[in-house]
Design an enzyme around this catalytic site. Sequence first.
Site, short mmCIF file in Angstrom:
data_model
loop_
_atom_site.label_atom_id
_atom_site.label_comp_id
_atom_site.label_asym_id
_atom_site.label_seq_id
_atom_site.Cartn_x
_atom_site.Cartn_y
_atom_site.Cartn_z
N GLY A 132 47.21 31.53 44.76
CA GLY A 132 47.05 32.16 43.23
C GLY A 132 45.57 32.26 42.63
O GLY A 132 45.31 32.67 41.49
N CYS A 133 44.72 31.64 43.21
CA CYS A 133 43.27 31.68 43.30
C CYS A 133 42.87 32.57 43.76
O CYS A 133 42.68 32.86 44.86
CB CYS A 133 42.71 30.36 43.33
SG CYS A 133 43.05 28.89 42.26
N GLU A 134 41.75 33.49 42.93
CA GLU A 134 40.99 34.62 43.42
C GLU A 134 39.95 33.81 44.22
O GLU A 134 39.76 34.41 45.39
CB GLU A 134 40.54 35.41 42.40
CG GLU A 134 39.83 36.70 43.02
CD GLU A 134 39.77 37.66 41.77
OE1 GLU A 134 38.37 37.82 41.75
OE2 GLU A 134 40.22 38.17 41.01
N SER A 135 39.56 32.92 43.94
CA SER A 135 38.39 32.23 44.83
C SER A 135 39.16 31.28 45.63
O SER A 135 40.38 31.17 45.51
CB SER A 135 37.48 31.48 44.08
OG SER A 135 36.77 32.40 43.06
#
Length: 165
Positions: free
Chosen positions: A77-80
């Site tokens: 769920g984290c872009e990074s």
Amino acid sequence: MATYTLYETTQLMTQISATNTPESQLFISLPAELSTAVTQIEQAKNWQEKYRHIMLLGKQLPTLADEFKQADAQVKGCESQAWLYHHQHNGQHFYLADSDARIVKGLIAILLVATQGKTTEQISQFEVTQYFDTLGLSGQLSPSRTNGLNALAEAIKRHAKESVT
């Protein structure tokens, strides 16, 4: 539990190998300077100053050794890229986390200041949106950063809840 300086923690995190899982002695209470840095974010007068403090906070959080940057520890769920490890000791929850993006690493540090060493009950009651409102950060983060922040907060809560026996 032992208390280590940020430098000592960083050294331990980069020296331990073999198991691809951090040793329990690395899961410690956070140094006071991280809490102080979060207070500086809250007291900053504008977004640019808050952003600068978040970036500096990210620099203060120890870096996970490469062998700990495993897919099973990656927060979805984290872009990074972000990694999270959990350890429970005497009813308290401790976390190690890192990201490849400095701003995300700073946001992780803010979350850890709020949750490190807390009980399952305290963590289950933690409201990330309310916490970030208090710090004056709500509405300042992009939707993708907000989604990633919520994913990290949910992962912290999930680890605490799953460890209850």
